[in-house]
Design a protein around this motif. Structure first.
Motif, mmCIF file in Angstrom:
data_model
loop_
_atom_site.group_PDB
_atom_site.id
_atom_site.type_symbol
_atom_site.label_atom_id
_atom_site.label_comp_id
_atom_site.label_asym_id
_atom_site.label_seq_id
_atom_site.Cartn_x
_atom_site.Cartn_y
_atom_site.Cartn_z
ATOM 1 N N ARG A 15 -5.168 -5.421 2.160
ATOM 2 C CA ARG A 15 -5.934 -5.013 0.975
ATOM 3 C C ARG A 15 -7.260 -4.355 1.334
ATOM 4 O O ARG A 15 -7.627 -3.314 0.779
ATOM 5 N N LEU A 16 -7.985 -4.943 2.277
ATOM 6 C CA LEU A 16 -9.309 -4.440 2.646
ATOM 7 C C LEU A 16 -9.324 -3.748 3.998
ATOM 8 O O LEU A 16 -10.394 -3.441 4.526
ATOM 9 N N ASP A 17 -8.148 -3.485 4.551
ATOM 10 C CA ASP A 17 -8.086 -2.808 5.844
ATOM 11 C C ASP A 17 -8.448 -1.337 5.685
ATOM 12 O O ASP A 17 -8.103 -0.693 4.685
ATOM 13 N N SER A 18 -9.143 -0.793 6.691
ATOM 14 C CA SER A 18 -9.611 0.594 6.596
ATOM 15 C C SER A 18 -8.485 1.606 6.430
ATOM 16 O O SER A 18 -8.703 2.682 5.883
ATOM 17 N N THR A 19 -7.280 1.264 6.884
ATOM 18 C CA THR A 19 -6.158 2.199 6.723
ATOM 19 C C THR A 19 -5.687 2.297 5.279
ATOM 20 O O THR A 19 -4.931 3.208 4.919
ATOM 21 N N ASN A 20 -6.141 1.379 4.430
ATOM 22 C CA ASN A 20 -5.572 1.254 3.083
ATOM 23 C C ASN A 20 -6.139 2.252 2.069
ATOM 24 O O ASN A 20 -6.227 1.966 0.884
ATOM 25 N N ILE A 21 -6.510 3.428 2.562
ATOM 26 C CA ILE A 21 -6.906 4.508 1.649
ATOM 27 C C ILE A 21 -5.779 5.535 1.510
ATOM 28 O O ILE A 21 -5.907 6.500 0.766
ATOM 29 N N ILE A 22 -4.668 5.319 2.227
ATOM 30 C CA ILE A 22 -3.559 6.261 2.148
ATOM 31 C C ILE A 22 -2.624 5.897 0.994
ATOM 32 O O ILE A 22 -2.556 4.743 0.568
ATOM 33 N N THR A 23 -1.924 6.896 0.494
ATOM 34 C CA THR A 23 -0.811 6.672 -0.427
ATOM 35 C C THR A 23 0.444 7.096 0.320
ATOM 36 O O THR A 23 0.746 8.287 0.421
ATOM 37 N N PRO A 24 1.157 6.131 0.886
ATOM 38 C CA PRO A 24 2.275 6.466 1.771
ATOM 39 C C PRO A 24 3.553 6.812 1.011
ATOM 40 O O PRO A 24 3.633 6.646 -0.212
ATOM 41 N N GLU A 25 4.557 7.243 1.767
ATOM 42 C CA GLU A 25 5.895 7.469 1.213
ATOM 43 C C GLU A 25 6.624 6.133 1.074
ATOM 44 O O GLU A 25 7.433 5.944 0.174
ATOM 45 N N VAL A 26 6.343 5.227 1.999
ATOM 46 C CA VAL A 26 6.926 3.883 1.997
ATOM 47 C C VAL A 26 5.871 2.916 2.520
ATOM 48 O O VAL A 26 5.161 3.227 3.478
ATOM 49 N N SER A 27 5.766 1.747 1.899
ATOM 50 C CA SER A 27 4.939 0.662 2.441
ATOM 51 C C SER A 27 5.878 -0.356 3.088
ATOM 52 O O SER A 27 6.955 -0.630 2.555
ATOM 53 N N VAL A 28 5.462 -0.907 4.220
ATOM 54 C CA VAL A 28 6.303 -1.848 4.964
ATOM 55 C C VAL A 28 5.478 -3.089 5.297
ATOM 56 O O VAL A 28 4.355 -2.980 5.794
ATOM 57 N N ILE A 29 6.045 -4.266 5.019
ATOM 58 C CA ILE A 29 5.399 -5.527 5.392
ATOM 59 C C ILE A 29 6.424 -6.339 6.176
ATOM 60 O O ILE A 29 7.466 -6.709 5.640
ATOM 61 N N THR A 30 6.150 -6.581 7.447
ATOM 62 C CA THR A 30 7.158 -7.187 8.327
ATOM 63 C C THR A 30 7.424 -8.646 7.981
ATOM 64 O O THR A 30 8.543 -9.039 7.711
ATOM 65 N N ASN A 31 6.412 -9.477 8.009
ATOM 66 C CA ASN A 31 6.542 -10.898 7.704
ATOM 67 C C ASN A 31 5.152 -11.490 7.512
ATOM 68 O O ASN A 31 4.148 -10.802 7.692
ATOM 69 N N ILE A 32 5.114 -12.759 7.167
ATOM 70 C CA ILE A 32 3.827 -13.422 6.931
ATOM 71 C C ILE A 32 3.754 -14.698 7.760
ATOM 72 O O ILE A 32 4.676 -15.514 7.757
ATOM 73 N N GLY A 33 2.644 -14.859 8.480
ATOM 74 C CA GLY A 33 2.403 -16.083 9.239
ATOM 75 C C GLY A 33 0.928 -16.448 9.147
ATOM 76 O O GLY A 33 0.106 -15.675 8.648
ATOM 77 N N LEU A 34 0.608 -17.636 9.637
ATOM 78 C CA LEU A 34 -0.783 -18.108 9.594
ATOM 79 C C LEU A 34 -1.553 -17.535 10.774
ATOM 80 O O LEU A 34 -1.561 -18.092 11.863
ATOM 81 N N ASP A 35 -2.190 -16.391 10.552
ATOM 82 C CA ASP A 35 -3.011 -15.772 11.585
ATOM 83 C C ASP A 35 -4.265 -15.219 10.911
ATOM 84 O O ASP A 35 -4.229 -14.815 9.745
ATOM 85 N N HIS A 36 -5.374 -15.205 11.633
ATOM 86 C CA HIS A 36 -6.666 -14.758 11.079
ATOM 87 C C HIS A 36 -6.996 -15.527 9.786
ATOM 88 O O HIS A 36 -7.488 -14.958 8.816
ATOM 89 N N VAL A 37 -6.724 -16.832 9.802
ATOM 90 C CA VAL A 37 -6.887 -17.626 8.575
ATOM 91 C C VAL A 37 -8.334 -17.685 8.099
ATOM 92 O O VAL A 37 -8.591 -17.826 6.898
#
Length: 403
Positions: A149-171
């Motif tokens: 959500r707040l990552d600097s890359t998140n200013i793009i409007t892509p053709e596809v968004s991909v989310i691999t998986n979710i784990g407890l990291d950078h909590v």
């Protein structure tokens, strides 16, 4: 400045997450948006695929890029962190951005960077987008740095968004529950842009379904729909999840011709096409030396499962981690019947070898501490016989030092 001075300036001038951790994380995208406007919005001048997630986003990004290269497209690839050289972060068809381009970008915009106190990551994202736009790539695969959500890359409007998986990291940044972290990762889902979720995790799938529904985005769970899984030259058994995600991502990409033959070739030639390193990479055969960048519970679970399947006389593990890792979560994953070589990755966030050794002893992981990763590695190789196995891991930065 020379190229190296320019890179050092970027690292030292303003916060960089890999050195400082939480204090380097920005709470909004205003700086990145301001930089993009100043650069005349390069992110609008090329098509993109946005890849986030906890584990596997780097490998998945490289797989997607390799497939698109095999299809004959000019493909940009932005990933982080780098293993050896800063220029690894920004590639076109596997070729790193020339050092002269890095130097020119920093020299041209240094005053603006200083005036607006941009972070290392913001500058680097701006550099990547500017380079891809000027080089007129057909498409760029953009890996999220941290969160979504707040990552600097998140200013793009892509053709596809991909989310691999979710784990407890950078909590300490993203939240201490899978649901909170999923909410942050779901921040890359855009209105009317198809989203691919790599692994269906029953306790949090509703987070993605609700966000996709809210934004009228077609959502696909790769683990549900991809039946045919091709081989890849990335050797880790855990890569089968990333293969499914990459296949599903290109299948949801409109306007690009990608057939099954191209997918098969792309997955078989990831390392050749994109120069990816550090994923279950075999560095030597006698003794066998393997390194892997897995560094959190989910990633290390897969890697340790694969390590159990290896045949060897004696196991030697060169281990180094960063200080914000939950040791009580990751250390129990490591085998007790191994000799450990504890070391500190060479960056401010590196955990001291002394503390790592002390904490590891609680889980019956025994060995000596060394003044550097390289000293630990050299000793492990020196005392190993030809039938032994040396594993190097615990952190991306530990692996980087021995490559």
């Amino acid at each position: 400045m020379t190229y190296q001075e320019a890179v050092n300036w970027m690292f030292n001038q303003f916060p960089v997450y890999q050195n400082q951790g939480k204090s380097a994380y920005k709470e909004d995208l205003s700086n990145t948006i301001q930089l993009a406007n100043y650069l005349k919005n390069p992110e609008d001048k090329f098509k993109s695929i946005h890849v986030g997630g906890t584990n596997g986003k780097g490998s998945t990004s490289h797989m997607i890029a390799s497939i698109l290269q095999e299809a004959g497209y000019k493909v940009g690839l932005y990933t982080s962190p780098h293993l050896k050289s800063f220029t690894e972060r920004i590639k076109i068809n596997g070729e790193e951005i020339p050092q002269t381009n890095v130097l020119e970008f920093v020299n041209s915009h240094k005053v603006f960077f200083e005036e607006h106190q941009l972070s290392f990551f913001e500058m680097t994202v701006g550099m990547a987008f500017d380079y891809f736009a000027k080089e007129q790539v057909d498409i760029a695969v953009i890996e999220v740095g941290l969160g979504g959500r707040l990552d600097s890359t998140n200013i793009i409007t892509p053709e596809v968004s991909v989310i691999t998986n979710i784990g407890l990291d950078h909590v300490q940044i993203l939240g201490n529950t899978l649901e909170k972290i999923a909410g942050e990762k779901a921040g890359i889902i855009k209105s009317n842009v198809p989203v691919v979720i790599g692994e269906k995790q029953l306790d949090i799938e509703h987070v993605f379904l609700e966000k996709a529904n809210e934004l009228d985005s077609k959502i696909t769970f790769a683990s549900d729909v991809v039946r045919e899984v091709y081989d890849t030259d990335l050797l880790g058994s855990y890569q089968r999840h990333n293969v499914k995600t990459a296949i599903c991502a290109v299948q949801n990409l409109k306007g690009f011709k990608v057939n099954s033959d191209v997918i098969e070739k792309g997955l078989l030639n990831v390392k050749t096409n994109t120069k990816l390193r550090g994923r279950w990479e075999i560095l030597n055969h006698s003794p066998k030396v393997i390194c892997d960048t897995a560094h959190n519970k989910e990633g290390l679970t897969y890697v340790m499962e694969q390590l159990k399947k290896e045949k060897y006389d004696n196991l030697h593990i060169v281990l180094g981690v960063v200080s914000d890792k939950n040791l009580e979560e990751i250390l129990p994953l490591f085998p007790k019947e191994a000799t450990y070589y504890f070391s500190k990755p060479d960056l401010p966030r590196g955990l001291s070898a002394e503390i790592l050794k002390k904490e590891s002893k609680k889980f019956e992981l025994l060995g000596n501490e060394y003044e550097s990763v390289l000293c630990a590695y050299d000793e492990a190789v020196k005392v190993s016989s030809s039938g032994d196995l040396v594993f190097v891991g615990g952190s991306t930065f530990t692996v980087a030092e021995i490559l």
